[in-house]
Design a protein around this motif. Structure first.
Motif, PDB file in Angstrom:
ATOM      1  N   ASP A 186       0.846  -1.185   0.000  1.00 11.23           N
ATOM      2  CA  ASP A 186       0.000   0.000   0.000  1.00 11.23           C
ATOM      3  C   ASP A 186       0.890   1.246   0.000  1.00 11.23           C
ATOM      4  O   ASP A 186       1.716   1.420   0.884  1.00 11.23           O
ATOM      5  N   SER A 188       0.360   4.145   0.756  1.00 11.50           N
ATOM      6  CA  SER A 188       0.251   5.051   1.902  1.00 11.50           C
ATOM      7  C   SER A 188       1.218   4.646   3.021  1.00 11.50           C
ATOM      8  O   SER A 188       1.552   5.466   3.864  1.00 11.50           O
ATOM      9  N   GLN A 189       1.674   3.385   3.009  1.00  9.27           N
ATOM     10  CA  GLN A 189       2.668   3.002   4.025  1.00  9.27           C
ATOM     11  C   GLN A 189       3.990   3.722   3.793  1.00  9.27           C
ATOM     12  O   GLN A 189       4.656   4.150   4.734  1.00  9.27           O
ATOM     13  N   GLU A 191       4.228   6.556   2.219  1.00  7.25           N
ATOM     14  CA  GLU A 191       3.964   7.967   2.521  1.00  7.25           C
ATOM     15  C   GLU A 191       3.953   8.209   4.028  1.00  7.25           C
ATOM     16  O   GLU A 191       4.467   9.217   4.498  1.00  7.25           O
ATOM     17  N   ALA A 192       3.347   7.259   4.764  1.00  6.20           N
ATOM     18  CA  ALA A 192       3.300   7.418   6.217  1.00  6.20           C
ATOM     19  C   ALA A 192       4.717   7.453   6.780  1.00  6.20           C
ATOM     20  O   ALA A 192       5.039   8.289   7.627  1.00  6.20           O
ATOM     21  N   ALA A 193       5.578   6.567   6.286  1.00  7.80           N
ATOM     22  CA  ALA A 193       6.957   6.533   6.771  1.00  7.80           C
ATOM     23  C   ALA A 193       7.668   7.844   6.463  1.00  7.80           C
ATOM     24  O   ALA A 193       8.388   8.393   7.291  1.00  7.80           O
ATOM     25  N   ARG A 194       7.428   8.340   5.262  1.00  4.64           N
ATOM     26  CA  ARG A 194       8.068   9.596   4.872  1.00  4.64           C
ATOM     27  C   ARG A 194       7.530  10.745   5.720  1.00  4.64           C
ATOM     28  O   ARG A 194       8.267  11.614   6.168  1.00  4.64           O
ATOM     29  N   ASP A 195       6.218  10.728   5.934  1.00  4.47           N
ATOM     30  CA  ASP A 195       5.573  11.767   6.723  1.00  4.47           C
ATOM     31  C   ASP A 195       6.125  11.798   8.145  1.00  4.47           C
ATOM     32  O   ASP A 195       6.220  12.849   8.762  1.00  4.47           O
ATOM     33  N   LEU A 196       6.500  10.616   8.647  1.00  8.49           N
ATOM     34  CA  LEU A 196       7.042  10.542  10.008  1.00  8.49           C
ATOM     35  C   LEU A 196       8.534  10.884  10.034  1.00  8.49           C
ATOM     36  O   LEU A 196       9.166  10.777  11.080  1.00  8.49           O
ATOM     37  N   GLY A 197       9.069  11.265   8.889  1.00  6.41           N
ATOM     38  CA  GLY A 197      10.436  11.774   8.853  1.00  6.41           C
ATOM     39  C   GLY A 197      11.499  10.773   8.461  1.00  6.41           C
ATOM     40  O   GLY A 197      12.686  11.054   8.592  1.00  6.41           O
ATOM     41  N   ALA A 198      11.097   9.586   7.992  1.00  8.28           N
ATOM     42  CA  ALA A 198      12.086   8.564   7.665  1.00  8.28           C
ATOM     43  C   ALA A 198      12.837   8.921   6.386  1.00  8.28           C
ATOM     44  O   ALA A 198      12.258   9.461   5.450  1.00  8.28           O
ATOM     45  N   ARG A 202      15.778   4.351   5.205  1.00  5.52           N
ATOM     46  CA  ARG A 202      15.028   3.722   6.287  1.00  5.52           C
ATOM     47  C   ARG A 202      13.672   3.222   5.791  1.00  5.52           C
ATOM     48  O   ARG A 202      13.193   2.184   6.234  1.00  5.52           O
ATOM     49  N   ARG A 206      13.014  -0.612   6.491  1.00  2.68           N
ATOM     50  CA  ARG A 206      12.031  -0.948   7.526  1.00  2.68           C
ATOM     51  C   ARG A 206      10.649  -1.266   6.986  1.00  2.68           C
ATOM     52  O   ARG A 206       9.862  -1.928   7.643  1.00  2.68           O
ATOM     53  N   VAL A 207      10.319  -0.736   5.806  1.00  2.00           N
ATOM     54  CA  VAL A 207       8.952  -0.907   5.315  1.00  2.00           C
ATOM     55  C   VAL A 207       8.895  -1.743   4.032  1.00  2.00           C
ATOM     56  O   VAL A 207       8.196  -2.750   3.973  1.00  2.00           O
TER      57      VAL A 207
END
Lengths: 293, 354
Positions: A186, A188-189, A191-198, A202, A206-207
């Motif tokens: 998905d 968005s996973q 994007e979520a990681a990027r949004d959290l600053g990864a 990483r 990690r994803v």
């Protein structure tokens, strides 16, 4: 199985089962049993077959264990195949990620077609293309000389040539499983990681890679097995210093005339490859059924 | 005080599609702000522009009075909660929550401590070592919120995060989100297509349609004083009666309709002689009383629990809906009966047709 009978009836159901059985017996069991049989018997002249000397023993396998040069080539084949799998992975992963997550439908179609078309040509011919490219007076050396990157032609045949030829030959076997695995991630996973600053690194570590693990393992297993059993690339692109274990097996069969020893060598290669694959999957915590998918 | 978010003439074009057209509004720091609109109205695009996933074709995004238009999502003090939640399924809950801290290079022991604190905040103490797949929908929801809060964002962006939950849980999570927002003081920007959700939770709401912001205001303001026909019909139930404006006096428009002469508050841009619609809410229609009278034949009565909706047909074939409190259902007109309804002019609004 009862489902099979319910759907196709007794006659057709039995036929299907018989066909599968025949296929398993003829294509899988028989050749392997024959190989094992050959491997465990001594190489005897026809007159002594079935005689007092025709007994099962591990002599052929022990011969390999005691023959230093063959043993070294054997282990080199195993780790070089692993290296091929690793390099193919490095080449394929970025492309698979791009295709699965970023490319448009048209781009994906064009790239996959461009990658597939060369595989319509026989493997020997494709390897011959590399043979020409990497020749001492071939286009690659000419190109590098003209750019001034090298001062004199390089002898590519040998370990480098074999590695390049094999990596090229097995790209699709690595690309497709990884592509399929990453495609199901998905977006968005990421994007979520990027949004959290990864960082990009990483996000992949990690994803994406954990998600694509089964696909990566499948690609590596395919590539490793194909590389370990490869004959064309080392034969054409190799040098005397880069002999592949399959070449030794070939020699026993067709030049040494010792089919039994050849079969023993092939058996050892098969068993060790299986062991390497199973251990790798165990370490990566991927089950064999996931790979089969 | 958390950061404010200002959109300054933001437009987004995808190929030939104009997804967002010249949007400007300011979300105050610490505000619970909703963007409400039907699917495809550009609200998610707008949220992605604020988060930094999408560069606007034109315009600027200011967060905490700083222009952040060129910055990526990892450089903005925002955290997003995705519609799919986007929890990492292969990481235990605590690693999910601490992922943003991991990305910031914080030591493992401290990450674990912070994750446990947040688990306490979302009432999931002791769930740290479970996998996201082992949690229920509501629990996963809360983990996603904790994961976003872990990076201590100034602005939390929520993309319809409750849409996958069932009604009871959704109502519960609404209250929880609202309480969490008050407690943390973080600016919330909440995307939804569910108008009751937007009205119930928000300090202010922006209503969007076809890439354009129709109106920004407090929930009551949108409901009582819709600025455009779209807002009038999209936010809440309403009756729209076609009419022609005869005159406007003291903010009250007198109109001529199939029901005769009616009057209601005049909306912006209304002028005498204009074709318009008079909007009146079902709950403003009373069987008795009211200075404006309508007549309709009752066709059916839908019982909704707290109230019932009486669907009628006016003489001109226009449908009419009146809301009747359940406690007054006994006195309601019967089906098939011709019945009169009335409303006060102050409870109706007349808006020009666009």
């Amino acid at each position: 199985m009862s489902d099979l009978y319910r759907r196709f009836g007794g006659g057709l159901g039995t036929l299907f089962l018989a066909l599968v059985g025949a296929w398993l017996a003829g294509m899988v069991l028989a050749p392997n049993v024959m190989m094992i049989d050959y491997a465990l018997r001594p190489n005897l002249p026809p007159s002594q077959l079935g005689g007092p000397n025709d007994v099962y023993s591990l002599d052929n396998i022990l011969y390999l264990a005691n023959e230093g040069v063959h043993r070294a080539i054997f282990f080199k084949t195993v780790w070089a195949s692993a290296l091929v799998a690793f390099i193919t992975f490095l080449v394929c992963y970025p492309m698979a990620f791009w295709l699965a997550q970023n490319a448009t439908v048209n781009q994906t179609a064009i790239v996959l077609l461009a990658l597939t078309i060369p595989f319509w040509i026989n493997e020997v011919l494709r390897t011959l293309a590399w043979y020409i490219l990497l020749a001492f007076r071939g286009p690659l050396n000419a190109f590098l000389l003209s750019l001034g990157i090298i001062d004199e032609p390089v002898r590519w045949y040998g370990d480098g040539g074999v590695l390049a030829g094999m990596t090229y030959a097995y790209i699709l076997f690595m690309l497709f499983p990884i592509y399929n695995a990453i495609e199901s991630l998905d977006k968005s996973q990421i994007e979520a990681a990027r949004d959290l600053g990864a960082s990009t690194w990483r996000i992949h570590w990690r994803v994406v890679i954990p998600h694509a693990k089964a696909g990566i393992a499948t690609g590596c297993v395919f590539t490793f097995m194909l590389a370990a059993g490869s004959y064309v690339a080392p034969a054409l692109l190799g040098a005397p210093g880069s002999r592949w274990f399959t070449e030794i097996i070939y020699n026993w069969f067709f030049e040494g005339g010792d089919w039994n020893r050849g079969a023993a060598y092939a058996l050892v290669l098969l068993v060790l490859c299986l062991a390497v694959v199973l251990i790798t999957l165990r370490i990566a915590r991927v089950s064999l059924t996931e790979v089969a998918k | 005080m958390s950061h404010s978010v200002e959109l300054d003439h933001v437009g987004v074009t995808f190929g030939a599609t104009r997804a967002v057209d010249d949007v400007s509004f300011t979300v105050e720091g610490g505000e619970f702000f909703s963007i409400l609109g039907p699917s495809g109205c550009g609200k998610t695009t707008l949220l992605r522009v604020i988060a930094g996933f999408l560069k606007p074709t034109e315009g600027r995004v200011l967060i905490g009075d700083r222009d952040m238009t060129p910055l990526g999502p990892n450089q903005r003090p925002t955290a997003m909660i995705f519609q799919s939640l986007a929890l990492f399924p292969l990481m235990p809950v605590w690693e999910n929550i601490a992922f943003g801290l991991e990305a910031r290079g914080i030591a493992k022991a401290e990450r674990r401590k912070k994750a446990d604190e947040l688990l306490k905040l979302i009432a999931l103490e002791g769930y740290g070592d479970r996998m996201p797949g082992e949690l229920s929908g509501g629990q996963r929801q809360r983990v996603a919120i904790a994961r976003a809060l872990a990076v201590e964002p100034q602005v939390l962006l929520l993309d319809e995060p409750l849409s996958a939950l069932d009604l009871k849980l959704r109502q519960h999570m609404r209250a929880e989100l609202r309480a969490l927002q008050k407690r943390t003081g973080v600016t919330f920007i909440y995307i939804t297509h569910d108008q009751s959700e937007a009205l119930a939770m928000s300090d202010r709401v922006a209503v969007m349609s076809a890439g354009v912001v129709q109106q920004v205001g407090a929930p009551r303001e949108l409901y009582d004083n819709p600025a455009t026909p779209f807002v009038a019909t999209f936010v809440g139930e309403t009756n729209a009666l076609p009419c022609t404006v005869k005159g406007i006096e003291n903010g009250i428009a007198t109109v001529e309709s199939a029901h005769g002469t009616l009057s209601g508050r005049a909306g912006d841009g209304l002028s005498a002689g204009a074709t318009a619609k008079l909007y009146v809410r079902p709950e403003a229609l009373k069987p008795n009383g009211g200075t404006n009278r309508l007549a309709a034949t009752i066709e059916r009565i839908d019982f909704e629990g707290a109230f019932a909706l009486a669907h009628g047909m006016a003489g001109d074939g226009m449908p009419l809906v009146a809301s009747i409190a359940s406690t007054e259902l006994a006195a309601a007109p019967a089906i098939g009966e011709k019945s009169g309804f009335g409303f006060e002019s102050a409870n109706a609004v007349v808006l020009p047709d666009v």
